[in-house]
Design a protein around this motif. Structure first.
Motif, PDB file in Angstrom:
ATOM      1  N   ARG A  79      -3.346  13.320 -10.857  1.00 11.46           N
ATOM      2  CA  ARG A  79      -2.452  12.288 -10.345  1.00 11.46           C
ATOM      3  C   ARG A  79      -3.271  11.141  -9.742  1.00 11.46           C
ATOM      4  O   ARG A  79      -4.157  11.371  -8.912  1.00 11.46           O
ATOM      5  CB  ARG A  79      -1.536  12.891  -9.291  1.00 11.46           C
ATOM      6  CG  ARG A  79      -0.473  11.925  -8.775  1.00 11.46           C
ATOM      7  CD  ARG A  79       0.412  12.619  -7.765  1.00 11.46           C
ATOM      8  NE  ARG A  79       1.432  11.715  -7.273  1.00 11.46           N
ATOM      9  CZ  ARG A  79       2.295  12.003  -6.315  1.00 11.46           C
ATOM     10  NH1 ARG A  79       2.247  13.221  -5.747  1.00 11.46           N
ATOM     11  NH2 ARG A  79       3.187  11.125  -5.922  1.00 11.46           N
ATOM     12  N   ILE A  80      -2.955   9.933 -10.183  1.00 13.92           N
ATOM     13  CA  ILE A  80      -3.668   8.751  -9.699  1.00 13.92           C
ATOM     14  C   ILE A  80      -2.877   8.148  -8.554  1.00 13.92           C
ATOM     15  O   ILE A  80      -1.716   7.745  -8.716  1.00 13.92           O
ATOM     16  CB  ILE A  80      -3.865   7.724 -10.822  1.00 13.92           C
ATOM     17  CG1 ILE A  80      -4.765   8.313 -11.919  1.00 13.92           C
ATOM     18  CG2 ILE A  80      -4.472   6.437 -10.276  1.00 13.92           C
ATOM     19  CD1 ILE A  80      -4.937   7.415 -13.112  1.00 13.92           C
ATOM     20  N   ILE A  81      -3.475   8.107  -7.384  1.00 17.48           N
ATOM     21  CA  ILE A  81      -2.783   7.557  -6.211  1.00 17.48           C
ATOM     22  C   ILE A  81      -3.494   6.335  -5.643  1.00 17.48           C
ATOM     23  O   ILE A  81      -2.985   5.691  -4.730  1.00 17.48           O
ATOM     24  CB  ILE A  81      -2.648   8.631  -5.112  1.00 17.48           C
ATOM     25  CG1 ILE A  81      -4.031   9.140  -4.707  1.00 17.48           C
ATOM     26  CG2 ILE A  81      -1.748   9.759  -5.583  1.00 17.48           C
ATOM     27  CD1 ILE A  81      -3.982  10.122  -3.538  1.00 17.48           C
ATOM     28  N   ARG A  82      -4.690   6.027  -6.172  1.00 14.05           N
ATOM     29  CA  ARG A  82      -5.425   4.855  -5.697  1.00 14.05           C
ATOM     30  C   ARG A  82      -5.735   3.937  -6.871  1.00 14.05           C
ATOM     31  O   ARG A  82      -5.962   4.400  -7.992  1.00 14.05           O
ATOM     32  CB  ARG A  82      -6.728   5.275  -5.014  1.00 14.05           C
ATOM     33  CG  ARG A  82      -6.550   6.137  -3.786  1.00 14.05           C
ATOM     34  CD  ARG A  82      -7.889   6.408  -3.129  1.00 14.05           C
ATOM     35  NE  ARG A  82      -8.836   7.002  -4.088  1.00 14.05           N
ATOM     36  CZ  ARG A  82     -10.115   7.240  -3.805  1.00 14.05           C
ATOM     37  NH1 ARG A  82     -10.590   6.932  -2.608  1.00 14.05           N
ATOM     38  NH2 ARG A  82     -10.891   7.783  -4.707  1.00 14.05           N
TER      39      ARG A  82
ATOM     40  N   ASP B 278      -8.879   4.503  -8.872  1.00 12.93           N
ATOM     41  CA  ASP B 278      -8.931   5.715  -9.694  1.00 12.93           C
ATOM     42  C   ASP B 278      -8.549   5.460 -11.149  1.00 12.93           C
ATOM     43  O   ASP B 278      -8.742   6.329 -12.005  1.00 12.93           O
ATOM     44  CB  ASP B 278      -8.007   6.783  -9.114  1.00 12.93           C
ATOM     45  CG  ASP B 278      -8.518   7.322  -7.783  1.00 12.93           C
ATOM     46  OD1 ASP B 278      -9.744   7.251  -7.555  1.00 12.93           O
ATOM     47  OD2 ASP B 278      -7.695   7.798  -6.981  1.00 12.93           O
TER      48      ASP B 278
END
Length: 358
Positions: free
Chosen positions: A5-8, A11
């Motif tokens: 999961r990409i949260i930034r 990333d």
């Protein structure tokens, strides 16, 4: 299969970030993203397609942060200039298919000394923006005016990837007929100012693959001595304001013969004051039929030294001479014939529109 999961933002894959930043200008990227972290700064500095747009002010930190730019656009149609010139908004060039989108259409008075206090950046300041690190990468350059130093660098081939070059008013152009450099990648060129007429032949020799040319000088165009071929790639041509221009001694026909595939042609010419020729509009229409069969958009603006009164009762007949002679306009000694509506912001005494275009 579960993907992480990409949260930034950082990333995201670098390739995706580069695609995202295409939609931002350099100053927007700098002020929005440059303070995140060192890793992100490395990505920003390596962006392959970076656009620098200069308005009235440019933060020097933007220039010092990025290594080079792919496109540089210096805006100039601000409220100060609009007070003196046309009130259109500044538009970006659209594939070279509009001759009127970047610069004012009226040549007289639009010179560097007239507006030098109105432009936010003098040519010397623009030279400081375009530093040597940009030479090999720059593909697009749009300026209100250019120094002789920058112009010389361009024609010497110091910008090998340059495709779109709109220099506005140039202080001077020194292009030698003995130059062996050819700008094979250059497709669009705008160069105006109090230039000598022979510069046109030199530009055509150095830039043989142009599709779009906007050239204005403060001189007559002498006979060409070195060019003995045509330029089939040129589709959009604007010439003005040519002094001592002749329509019936072979000059106009020769000029048209150089560009057999013209789609759009805008000519501003002044009659010779000491050898006034009687202009035959039907002959001009015939020349255009024979030499430019693909022509779609046309503007002929003729500053006549005499005989213009004879055209008063002939506006309707003029529109019948060529399929592109749709609008005829007269202002004192200027006669304008155009294909697509009247020229914006021009002054006139009388007008005539072909009935089918009303």
């Amino acid at each position: 299969m579960n993907s992480p999961r990409i949260i930034r933002l950082e990333d995201l894959p670098v390739e995706m970030l580069m695609e995202i930043f295409i939609y931002f200008t350099a100053d927007q990227i700098y002020f929005s993203f440059s303070q995140l972290n060192n890793y992100f700064n490395l990505i920003l500095k390596s962006l392959p397609k970076l656009i620098l747009v200069v308005h009235e002010h440019l933060d020097p930190f933007v220039l010092s942060f990025f290594n080079s730019f792919n496109k540089i656009l210096v805006k100039f149609c601000d409220s100060h200039i609009n007070r003196y010139r046309c009130r259109c908004q500044s538009h970006s060039i659209n594939g070279g298919n509009r001759l009127y989108e970047i610069y004012p259409m009226i040549d007289p008075g639009w010179y560097l000394e007239f507006n030098k206090n109105l432009f936010p950046y003098y040519p010397s300041k623009i030279d400081n923006i375009i530093h040597p690190d940009n030479y090999s990468r720059l593909q697009s350059l749009v300026l209100p005016h250019a120094s002789s130093k920058l112009t010389q660098l361009i024609f010497n081939g110091e910008f090998p990837r340059l495709k779109f070059c709109h220099l506005g008013i140039c202080e001077s152009v020194n292009v030698s007929f003995s130059m062996t450099t050819q700008l094979q990648n250059l497709r669009q060129l705008t160069i105006r100012g109090r230039l000598q007429g022979h510069v046109l032949e030199k530009i055509l020799m150095v830039c043989p693959c142009l599709v779009y040319l906007d050239f204005s000088c403060d001189d007559s165009i002498p006979p060409f001595h070195f060019i003995n071929c045509c330029f089939p790639s040129l589709k959009y041509l604007r010439l003005g304001r040519l002094h001592n221009f002749f329509f019936h001694n072979g000059q106009f026909v020769f000029l048209l013969s150089l560009f057999p595939n013209l789609l759009q042609f805008h000519l501003v010419g002044e009659q010779c004051p000491y050898n006034v020729e009687t202009i035959n509009i039907q002959d001009i229409a015939n020349y255009l039929h024979r030499q430019c069969p693909l022509l779609k958009i046309l503007v002929l603006c003729i500053f006549m030294q005499g005989h213009i009164n004879g055209f008063f009762d002939s506006f309707k007949k003029i529109t019948e001479m060529h399929s592109l002679f749709n609008y005829v306009e007269r202002c004192e000694w200027r006669l304008t014939i155009s294909s697509h509506d009247f020229i914006p912001h021009s002054h006139y005494i009388c007008r005539y529109t072909r009935p089918s275009c009303r």
